[in-house]
Design an enzyme around this catalytic site. Structure first.
Site, PDB file in Angstrom:
ATOM      1  N   ALA A 125      58.805 -30.070  27.512  1.00 63.54           N
ATOM      2  CA  ALA A 125      58.116 -29.067  28.335  1.00 63.54           C
ATOM      3  C   ALA A 125      58.848 -29.007  29.676  1.00 63.54           C
ATOM      4  O   ALA A 125      58.581 -29.789  30.587  1.00 63.54           O
ATOM      5  CB  ALA A 125      56.661 -29.441  28.517  1.00 63.54           C
ATOM      6  N   ILE A 126      59.803 -28.094  29.746  1.00 66.72           N
ATOM      7  CA  ILE A 126      60.695 -28.008  30.903  1.00 66.72           C
ATOM      8  C   ILE A 126      60.447 -26.679  31.598  1.00 66.72           C
ATOM      9  O   ILE A 126      60.321 -25.646  30.939  1.00 66.72           O
ATOM     10  CB  ILE A 126      62.174 -28.028  30.426  1.00 66.72           C
ATOM     11  N   ASP A 214      59.623 -28.231  19.716  1.00 65.96           N
ATOM     12  CA  ASP A 214      59.662 -27.455  20.954  1.00 65.96           C
ATOM     13  C   ASP A 214      58.252 -27.061  21.370  1.00 65.96           C
ATOM     14  O   ASP A 214      57.353 -26.993  20.535  1.00 65.96           O
ATOM     15  CB  ASP A 214      60.476 -26.174  20.732  1.00 65.96           C
ATOM     16  N   ASP A 216      57.369 -24.090  22.397  1.00 71.12           N
ATOM     17  CA  ASP A 216      56.996 -22.703  22.093  1.00 71.12           C
ATOM     18  C   ASP A 216      56.658 -22.519  20.626  1.00 71.12           C
ATOM     19  O   ASP A 216      56.955 -21.503  20.016  1.00 71.12           O
ATOM     20  CB  ASP A 216      58.112 -21.728  22.529  1.00 71.12           C
ATOM     21  N   HIS A 236      65.901 -22.898   8.564  1.00 71.58           N
ATOM     22  CA  HIS A 236      65.662 -21.829   9.536  1.00 71.58           C
ATOM     23  C   HIS A 236      65.096 -20.597   8.826  1.00 71.58           C
ATOM     24  O   HIS A 236      65.684 -20.113   7.860  1.00 71.58           O
ATOM     25  CB  HIS A 236      66.984 -21.491  10.224  1.00 71.58           C
ATOM     26  N   GLU A 306      71.946 -26.970  18.431  1.00 67.59           N
ATOM     27  CA  GLU A 306      71.666 -26.679  17.016  1.00 67.59           C
ATOM     28  C   GLU A 306      72.933 -26.691  16.167  1.00 67.59           C
ATOM     29  O   GLU A 306      72.894 -27.041  14.984  1.00 67.59           O
ATOM     30  CB  GLU A 306      70.946 -25.325  16.910  1.00 67.59           C
TER      31      GLU A 306
END
Ligand SMILES: *[C@@H]1O[C@H](CO)[C@@H](O)[C@H](O)[C@H]1NC(C)=O
Ligand SMILES: *[C@@H]1O[C@H](CO)[C@@H](O)[C@H](O)[C@H]1NC(C)=O
Length: 350
Positions: A125-126, A214, A216, A236, A306
């Site tokens: 969480a940046i 992540d 999000d 993905h 990635e």
């Protein structure tokens, strides 16, 4: 027959039965230990990468409670029944691909509860992403490993802002301060270093499995012990039907993330991966080193960390693969082969 003779027979039979019972009890009580040793050996064969890096690190494993009979109730698996007939459920290197309909979570939970693994869920969480943390953690409280021993680890450049969220969390949460990165790309590249460092300092003492996600993303449905494995990655959702030539691998030989044109299995999304602490340590250390070498050579891989992650997984095959059901994005619609959306990614309403 004479009386002494009958007594002798009874005495001999009694001794034999006693002996058998004593052996049987011994085998029974040893079972937990054998399982433990056998499984640990299976988990860490000699050639496992990272073996030398974190010497002596073992999975925390509480053997089955011998006083509780183990009972498992479910319908017998039918060898003629195909769990899913429209998607691959096993990779050519024999790693399961987890789709809805391919597993029975009750069986898996039963097995998990006997072993009591500790799981660390790390989340970055940046900067402005801190605003997404509350929603993320609320969804994790609701859906992530309901019966599991889970610790949350929040990587942030702004611990005060995280504390100010007054998160109401039932599980242990640790805030880990990371450097302020200039942008999102630097932050995701830096995460490999943070995971590597924190494994040396903290994770190897506190957990057996590490899960990296992540902020999000939001969990929409249960994510349980079916995801656990030594080294696990998620296909993905944007490329799961793509041909090799269309996968966004790094194809420039100058980068450490280089994968030749005729190599590569699936394209994995780096915003969700997991494994044993030892395997994640080796993964993050290797990616971190690749990123450092690229930096020194003035090259940035095509999709940042990635690309390095995907390079690693071509040569260190995941032992379990999660289907795109585990990292879906609503922008991709609802194709037939996605039976359940366990996670929605990319809804960035700050
Ligand atoms: C095993 O389970 C029983 C029943 O739940 C409990 O009373 C006992 O303390 C447990 N033993 C161990 C060693 O955990
Ligand atoms: C990781 O650890 C190294 C060595 O202790 C240190 O120099 C570096 O600053 C750390 N990086 C981060 C992002 O914490």
């Amino acid at each position: 027959m004479s009386k002494p003779f009958v007594s002798l027979i009874i005495f001999i039979m009694g001794t034999m039965i006693g002996f058998l019972i004593s052996k049987w009890l011994e085998v029974g009580s040893l079972r937990g230990r054998w399982l433990e040793v056998g499984s640990l050996r299976g988990r860490y064969p000699e050639e496992v990468p990272g073996q030398d890096l974190l010497q002596g690190l073992k999975l925390h494993w509480m053997p089955a409670n011998g006083s509780l009979p183990i009972r498992t109730h479910y319908s017998k698996p039918d060898i003629g029944q195909i769990p899913r007939n429209e998607v691959m459920i096993l990779t050519p290197w024999l790693a399961p691909i987890v789709w809805e309909g391919t597993f029975n979570s009750d069986i898996l939970k039963e097995d998990y509860q006997q072993k009591n693994y500790r799981i660390g869920l790390t989340v970055s969480a940046i900067g402005k992403y801190i605003k997404l943390l509350k929603k993320f953690l609320e969804s994790a409280e609701r859906y992530f490993m309901k019966e599991g021993m889970v610790n949350y680890y929040v990587f942030t450049d702004s611990p005060d802002e995280v504390k100010a969220l007054n998160l109401e969390i039932s599980r242990t949460l640790r805030i880990i301060t990371v450097p302020e990165y200039s942008n999102w790309e630097q932050a995701v590249l830096g995460r490999m270093e943070v995971l590597k460092n924190q494994t040396e300092l903290l994770f190897q003492k506190e957990v057996d499995y590490l899960v990296s996600l992540d902020t999000d993303v939001v969990m929409l449905n249960p994510i349980g012990v079916e995801i656990l494995g030594d080294l696990v990655s998620v296909i993905h959702p944007g490329f799961y039907h793509s041909q090799r030539k269309n996968l966004p691998y790094e194809r420039r030989p100058a980068s450490r993330a280089f994968i030749p044109e005729d190599e590569g299995d699936f394209y994995y999304q780096a915003n969700f991966f997991l494994g044993t602490v030892q395997r994640i340590y080796h993964l993050t250390k290797t990616c971190y080193e690749g990123i450092q070498i690229d930096k020194a050579n003035g090259i940035q891989a095509r999709v940042f960390e990635e690309s390095h992650f995907n390079k690693y997984l071509v040569y260190n095959k995941p032992t379990k693969v999660l289907s795109p059901e585990y990292i879906w994005s609503n922008s991709l619609g609802s194709p037939k082969d996605i039976k359940i959306k366990r996670v929605n990614h990319g809804d960035k309403h700050f």
